[in-house]
Scaffold this motif. Structure first.
Motif: not given
Ligand SMILES: C[S@@+](CC[C@H](N)C(=O)[O-])C[C@H]1O[C@@H](n2cnc3c(N)ncnc32)[C@H](O)[C@@H]1O
Length: 883
Positions: A435-441, A468-477, A492-496, A501-503
């Protein structure tokens, strides 16, 4: 090694023999056995005194008058405390005392191997005697062991460490340096160290971890470390001359990596300055009591984790946090068990290839996994005392385990430990990794464009979820085509770690969970909005962003969102989220408020035109909530005939394999706690209870007089909680009385109208219009979202049936405009001065209970009319007002 003495001694020795023999020289074991078999204090007479003085490495003898009961009691107390370390004797025979030339009460500490003896004269109390015993029992050169390390450190004098790999080498060094040590006995603490006993210590002293013999001096008072020069002989002369250089500051102390030390050159002498922290002192252990307590608690860690992993029923969390009898900290067990499961496929290979279990027959496959996990992957290593049997059973295979671990990494083509960690995490994520990471702006704080240009500037834009979920590449959107301001990002992108994210500029929220607020589509003319089951607040803050986006820049947002949350702890989370999202001005939280107890007819809610209802549900649509993570167990080395004592006695009645019980239904409550529902009947009962509670809430929402829009949603895939609730609501008395109908597909906002997955006709009792109006999603269908359900209800409120549009008009039909020429919205009723004057100032207790908050609330009773309680009574269920 804990023993209970007496009859248990023999069996205790047998049981622990394998682990003990490897690390404690047999002579020491024998000395200990002899010691504990002696009385706490032996009565010594003139004839036996000579032999008694050689009975042990340290013999402590009190010379007392026959009738000196007080000193005798004090001596007895100290002897009782140290009887396992030293041998104690009492001489009261006047002839023997005289022969020893002793006058007055005396305690003598004799160390035959060091040919050393020291006296304490006229001792008065337990404390001074204990101090004497601790200080003087110390050999000229002691062997550093976990149990005496702290005692050596506590002296505070410089520690001289000499490392040598074998006992015979260490013994030779002790003999060679004995006289030097005697000269400095009072002002230095000299010890020999077995590097296997303290594997980290050489590194902490700036020494190589595999070249022995070696040595170092640690000046505890100044926290300065001086490694003994490599290759320099360990003779008394060499050592003394180097010691003199150190003493006279001609040698530069070693600086541990990451610590800055400043040096002042004082004409050939170096003065070093560094701040000292006791925690940085090599070998420092916490105070004894604490260490004991922690030690005792962690002793059970591995056995308890193994028990939990081999138990049946429930998931890891419920198995651990549901138990009240655990000795080790539950969080620690959880982390160990989870991480071990995660790494188990690699660890299995390591254990099998190193043949650990063939050599250590007492280890079960689970214990082996847990211990090897900590040995290879935990920073602190195996969390047990250095001489503990379980720890030594792993550490004596250190070289093989490390080598096999490296091989396993190379076999996986992971160039570094980091790469391996990444691989293992992805493997473990299993379902979630697809699953992708879903990010609401969060448009209350930023814009999609700004985020694409900042947080996501290094990302490559793709045009499908699959990419997006293709594990071989790390920064897709991928910019979502259904929900505005929503992105799907590589899992795999570390949002924390991101500022966004923190703001609160971005919020992690599954796409499906964005459906309800978007479907509700709160427009200015809808007036106020209610989120009836709000925590943790994803949908509440989404509503706020939508409301805000429809407010003209020049205007203050007149609409309010009232958020109710029954659970007071979750309400605090909601409050945090609202603050972080920058939605405080729009959202009013009512802490610990049961929505069912809120009176829809209260004057305060007369402008509520839209409600979002997202009640508790079975959680069957949530991604990544398998009952148990899979664990790969190492195979036992050979056939039944080779079964160890451990395996025979345990019989493994529940099986050691803790594989997921995937056939069982799991209910996830609002705190994420999971309950396994084992039978069809149990499932039916549970769903019935849930759906009647959900329907009750929905019918309550339909009662709000000005409401014309309601959305109902769950993260469940069960028809009982979804289409069936919708149908019952449409057929209900309030549904009919107030003219509620389903929000048809073609009336829905564009994104959801176009969303292809709809309710099922079967679940909708054959009603195709209802089925098509209902919006569903399923995990595992390739769309990358969780299982979810949402439906909208609408009604044409009589007052809404005018064709004036959303703006207020005067009696001549002209739109009323403000000073700047902007039209006045009908929905701006909240800011209507007449409304403000109809309210009274009302002090309300805030979430912390320590702060008075004032909110303009209607002075009338806001609780349901049928409720007996008055708003003035401090009843738990009572309306608490908004923050
Ligand atoms: C599924 S969660 C809501 C999730 C939330 N809408 C979000 O998107 O972040 C359900 C919440 O409703 C709360 N709740 C359940 N019954 C309630 C009631 N009668 N009144 C108010 N809150 C209630 C629960 O405590 C829980 O926090």
């Amino acid at each position: 090694w804990e023993h209970t003495g007496g009859d248990d001694l023999q069996s205790s020795i047998e049981e622990n023999a394998v682990s003990v023999v490897a690390f404690v020289p047999p002579a020491k074991i024998l000395a200990w056995i002899n010691r504990v078999q002696r009385p706490v204090i032996s009565d010594v007479v003139a004839e036996s005194l000579g032999d008694f003085k050689k009975a042990d490495e340290t013999v402590i003898i009190a010379y007392l008058d026959e009738g000196d009961e007080t000193l005798r009691a004090a001596f007895f107390e100290v002897a009782g405390k140290y009887r396992e370390e030293f041998t104690f004797g009492l001489v009261t025979d006047a002839g023997a005392i005289e022969a020893e030339k002793i006058t007055g009460p005396t305690v003598r500490c004799v160390k035959p191997l060091d040919e050393d003896s020291r006296d304490l004269h006229g001792f008065t109390d337990v404390e001074s005697l204990e101090k004497f015993v601790k200080e003087n029992s110390r050999p000229l050169i002691g062997e550093l062991l976990p149990h005496n390390h702290r005692r050596f450190l506590e002296r505070g004098w410089p520690m001289v460490y000499v490392f040598a790999a074998t006992e015979s080498e260490r013994s030779e060094i002790r003999t060679t340096l004995k006289e030097t040590a005697r000269s400095y006995y009072e002002s230095l603490t000299m010890v020999t160290v077995d590097p296997l006993e303290f594997p980290d210590l050489p590194g902490k002293l700036g020494l190589e971890s595999s070249a022995f013999p070696s040595g170092a001096v640690h000046q505890l008072s100044a926290d300065k470390i001086y490694p003994y020069p490599k290759g320099r002989g360990l003779t008394p002369n060499e050592l003394l001359s180097w010691g003199l250089d150190v003493w006279q500051e001609r040698v530069k102390p070693w600086t541990p990596p990451g610590v800055t030390t400043s040096y002042d050159n004082l004409g050939g002498r170096l003065k070093a300055t560094r701040s000292v922290s006791i925690k940085k002192i090599p070998g420092y252990e916490p105070p004894i009591d604490h260490a004991l307590a922690t030690g005792q608690r962690t002793m059970s860690l591995y056995h308890e984790a193994a028990d939990i992993l081999s138990a049946s029923g429930g998931n890891l969390k419920t198995r651990i946090f549901g138990r009240k009898d655990l000795k080790a900290p539950p969080q620690q067990i959880y982390a160990l068990a989870l991480e071990t499961c995660k790494w188990s496929s690699v660890l299995k290979e390591v254990i099998e290839a190193s043949e650990l279990m063939r050599h250590e027959r007492k280890l079960s496959p689970l214990l082996a996994l847990l211990l090897v996990h900590d040995f290879l992957l935990s920073k602190r290593g195996v969390a047990l005392p250095a001489t503990h049997g379980l720890r030594t059973s792993i550490e004596r295979h250190k070289a093989r385990l490390n080598a096999e671990f490296t091989r396993a990494r190379i076999r996986r083509k992971a160039g570094s430990m980091e790469a391996l960690r990444q691989q293992v995490t992805t493997e473990h994520q299993g379902e979630a990794a697809r699953y992708p990471r879903w990010v609401r702006v969060n448009t209350l704080k930023t814009t999609l464009e700004d985020q694409l240009a900042s947080t996501f500037k290094d990302f490559t834009r793709v045009y499908s979820i699959g990419e997006v979920t293709d594990a071989s590449s790390g920064k897709l959107l991928h910019v979502d085509e259904h929900i505005p301001n929503l992105l799907a990002v590589s899992p795999s992108f570390e949002f924390a770690k991101t500022e966004a994210y923190s703001s609160g500029a971005v919020i992690l929220q599954d796409k499906a969970s964005c459906f309800p607020a978007y479907l509700l589509d709160p427009l200015p003319e809808d007036g106020d909005v209610i989120d009836s089951c709000a925590a943790p607040g994803n949908k509440t803050t989404h509503l706020a962003a939508l409301v805000h986006s429809r407010t003209a820049e020049s205007e203050q947002c007149a609409q309010r969102i009232y958020a109710f949350e029954k659970d007071k702890h979750r309400a605090l989370t909601l409050e945090k989220m609202v603050k972080l999202a920058g939605a405080k001005d729009i959202i009013r939280i009512s802490f610990a408020q049961d929505f069912l107890k809120v009176d829809p007819n209260a004057q305060f809610f007369k402008d509520v035109g839209a409600l979002l209802l997202d009640p508790s549900c079975s959680g069957s649509g949530i991604v990544g909530r398998d009952a148990m993570p899979t664990i790969h167990l190492p195979e036992l080395p050979s056939s039944n005939s080779n079964k160890s004592q451990y395996q025979k006695s345990r019989k493994r009645k529940r099986g050691d394999d803790a594989r997921a019980e995937s056939t069982q239904e799991v209910f996830v409550d609002d705190d994420g706690t999971e309950t396994v529902v084992a039978t069809e009947k149990e499932l039916k009962v549970r769903l019935e209870a849930l759906s009647s509670f959900q329907l009750k809430l929905l019918l309550h929402a339909l009662e709000f007089p000005a409401a014309t829009k309601v959305t109902y949603s769950t993260c469940s895939v069960h028809a009982e909680e979804n289409e069936q609730v919708v149908l019952r609501a449409l057929q209900s008395e309030v549904g009919r009385r107030r003219g509620w109908r389903i929000l048809k597909r073609d009336e829905q906002v564009r994104g959801l109208r176009e969303w292809p997955v709809r309710g099922t006709v079967d679940a909708s009792n054959g009603d195709t219009e209802v089925a098509d109006a209902c919006i569903r999603s399923y995990k595992d269908d390739g769309r990358g979202v969780m299982g979810f359900f949402v439906a909208g209800f609408v009604r044409d409120a009589p007052e809404a049936i005018d064709d004036d549009g959303p703006f207020l008009r005067d009696e001549n039909g002209r739109i009323i405009r403000d000073a700047s020429g902007m039209p006045t919205l009908k929905a701006a009723r909240v800011s209507d001065p007449s409304r403000a004057s109809a309210t009274s100032s009302f002090p309300v207790e805030g979430p912390d209970g320590d702060e008075e908050m004032t909110e303009n609330l209607e002075s009338e009773d806001l609780t349901t009319s049928g409720d007996e309680s008055s708003p003035d009574e401090k009843d738990e269920d009572e309306w608490n007002g908004f923050d």
